[in-house]
Write a protein that holds these residues in place. Structure first.
Motif, PDB file in Angstrom:
ATOM      1  N   LEU A 122      -7.931  -2.206  -1.521  1.00  0.00           N
ATOM      2  CA  LEU A 122      -9.300  -2.079  -2.014  1.00  0.00           C
ATOM      3  C   LEU A 122     -10.278  -1.872  -0.860  1.00  0.00           C
ATOM      4  CD1 LEU A 122      -9.169  -4.951  -4.643  1.00  0.00           C
ATOM      5  CD2 LEU A 122      -9.766  -2.580  -5.184  1.00  0.00           C
ATOM      6  N   ASN A 123     -10.135  -2.678   0.171  1.00  0.00           N
ATOM      7  CA  ASN A 123     -11.039  -2.581   1.328  1.00  0.00           C
ATOM      8  C   ASN A 123     -10.869  -1.252   2.059  1.00  0.00           C
ATOM      9  OD1 ASN A 123     -12.071  -5.142   0.823  1.00  0.00           O
ATOM     10  ND2 ASN A 123     -10.548  -6.151   2.113  1.00  0.00           N
ATOM     11  N   GLU A 124      -9.626  -0.778   2.161  1.00  0.00           N
ATOM     12  CA  GLU A 124      -9.353   0.493   2.846  1.00  0.00           C
ATOM     13  C   GLU A 124     -10.046   1.654   2.152  1.00  0.00           C
ATOM     14  OE1 GLU A 124      -5.730   3.697   3.115  1.00  0.00           O
ATOM     15  OE2 GLU A 124      -5.206   1.583   2.796  1.00  0.00           O
ATOM     16  N   VAL A 125      -9.889   1.733   0.825  1.00  0.00           N
ATOM     17  CA  VAL A 125     -10.472   2.844   0.067  1.00  0.00           C
ATOM     18  C   VAL A 125     -11.990   2.791   0.127  1.00  0.00           C
ATOM     19  CG1 VAL A 125     -10.768   3.785  -2.261  1.00  0.00           C
ATOM     20  CG2 VAL A 125      -8.486   3.130  -1.456  1.00  0.00           C
ATOM     21  N   ARG A 126     -12.557   1.603  -0.028  1.00  0.00           N
ATOM     22  CA  ARG A 126     -14.008   1.462  -0.047  1.00  0.00           C
ATOM     23  C   ARG A 126     -14.638   1.658   1.332  1.00  0.00           C
ATOM     24  NH1 ARG A 126     -13.878  -3.784  -4.144  1.00  0.00           N
ATOM     25  NH2 ARG A 126     -13.311  -2.579  -6.013  1.00  0.00           N
ATOM     26  N   SER A 127     -13.834   1.503   2.372  1.00  0.00           N
ATOM     27  CA  SER A 127     -14.338   1.704   3.730  1.00  0.00           C
ATOM     28  C   SER A 127     -14.296   3.172   4.142  1.00  0.00           C
ATOM     29  CB  SER A 127     -13.519   0.878   4.724  1.00  0.00           C
ATOM     30  OG  SER A 127     -13.687  -0.497   4.489  1.00  0.00           O
ATOM     31  N   LYS A 128     -13.184   3.847   3.849  1.00  0.00           N
ATOM     32  CA  LYS A 128     -13.055   5.228   4.314  1.00  0.00           C
ATOM     33  C   LYS A 128     -13.862   6.206   3.465  1.00  0.00           C
ATOM     34  CE  LYS A 128      -8.663   6.511   1.996  1.00  0.00           C
ATOM     35  NZ  LYS A 128      -7.248   6.850   2.239  1.00  0.00           N
ATOM     36  N   LEU A 129     -14.162   5.829   2.217  1.00  0.00           N
ATOM     37  CA  LEU A 129     -15.011   6.661   1.363  1.00  0.00           C
ATOM     38  C   LEU A 129     -15.956   5.734   0.598  1.00  0.00           C
ATOM     39  CD1 LEU A 129     -15.736   9.436   0.202  1.00  0.00           C
ATOM     40  CD2 LEU A 129     -13.980   9.076  -1.543  1.00  0.00           C
TER      41      LEU A 129
END
Length: 277
Positions: free
Chosen positions: A262-269
């Motif tokens: 969740l954090n990865e997706v929300r950080s990169k986009l």
């Protein structure tokens, strides 16, 4: 403990059924599948819409309605959750409405102690009419008017779930109102006709645009009332990838909700942070 119990992950299961007009038969099937999902390590299980009754006629569910907090369906669900030490999102059950000729199509959530901890009454009611077919949920169902959120804590991690039901899937504004959640849970009984064209597309869209997991639990097969439902219960990640899918028939699929993903997706986009409206 399983791996998911030692980290910021949560194993969750989507149960698929082909429900009948017999409430006790359906409850026995649900119990068997929940038990299997719990034995497989799931900490939460989700049943489909109308899991407890798929009547021969629409008014059958009115006869099976219960008052909130009492009745054999709710009592057995509470017992099942306690027995399996699991969170249960209990698809939908028919609850008494203001109109005695209608029901509320309601998702109830039970904790591992068997206590009801959340509720959502279906807001959007499905209906269609063609030259040869007509179906209107509003004739037997009273619409809800409050969005549903569920918050639980597992191993020190808080998980936030959005609650919606079947036809709600076509109304993206509901998911925006619910705000940022870890996973949207969607019990459903999608028709075969609409499901084959729209089901996966809509589910993946809700996951991608809200940057959260989506878990949908569906009815999946030919029912005794001759209705055919689409099935394809599935878990989708925040990037829109289908992690697990059951095309047809009864059973369950499971997968892990991951805070890091969740954090990865929300950080990169960071699309959620870019919203203007």
């Amino acid at each position: 403990m399983s791996k998911s119990e030692n980290s910021a992950d949560l194993k969750i299961a989507s149960i698929q059924m082909v429900s009948t007009p017999d409430v006790q038969e359906n409850l026995a099937t649900a119990s068997r599948l929940i038990t299997a999902a719990a034995a497989d390590g799931a900490r939460m299980a989700v049943l489909p819409e109308y899991f407890c009754i798929m009547g021969l006629k629409d008014t059958d569910k009115v006869s099976a309605r219960e008052s909130i907090g009492s009745g054999p369906i709710q009592e057995q669900l509470s017992h099942i959750t306690k027995t399996n030490n699991i969170y249960l999102v209990a698809g939908t059950i028919p609850l008494a409405a203001k109109d005695p000729n209608k029901v509320l199509n309601t998702t109830l959530v039970f904790d591992p102690a068997g206590q009801q901890i959340a509720r959502y009454d279906k807001i959007h009611l499905f209906g269609f009419q063609t030259a040869t077919e007509r179906y209107q949920e509003s004739e037997t169902i009273e619409a809800g008017n409050e969005p549903g959120l569920l918050k639980i804590s597992v191993n020190g991690n808080e998980w936030v779930f959005g609650l919606s039901i079947c036809y709600d899937l076509r109304f993206p504004e509901l998911y925006r109102v619910l705000g940022q959640v870890d996973c949207h849970i969607i019990p459903a009984a999608f028709t075969y006709t609409t499901g084959k064209d729209h089901w996966e597309i809509l589910l993946r869209a809700r996951a991608i645009e809200n940057q959260g997991y989506v878990l949908a639990s569906a009815q999946g097969g030919k029912h005794q009332n001759q209705r055919r439902t689409w099935g394809n219960s599935m878990l989708i990640d925040p990037w829109g990838e289908v992690l697990a899918n059951l095309p047809e028939g009864e059973g369950f699929v499971s997968g892990v909700l991951c805070k890091d993903k969740l954090n990865e997706v929300r950080s990169k986009l960071p699309a959620l942070a870019h919203r203007k409206l």
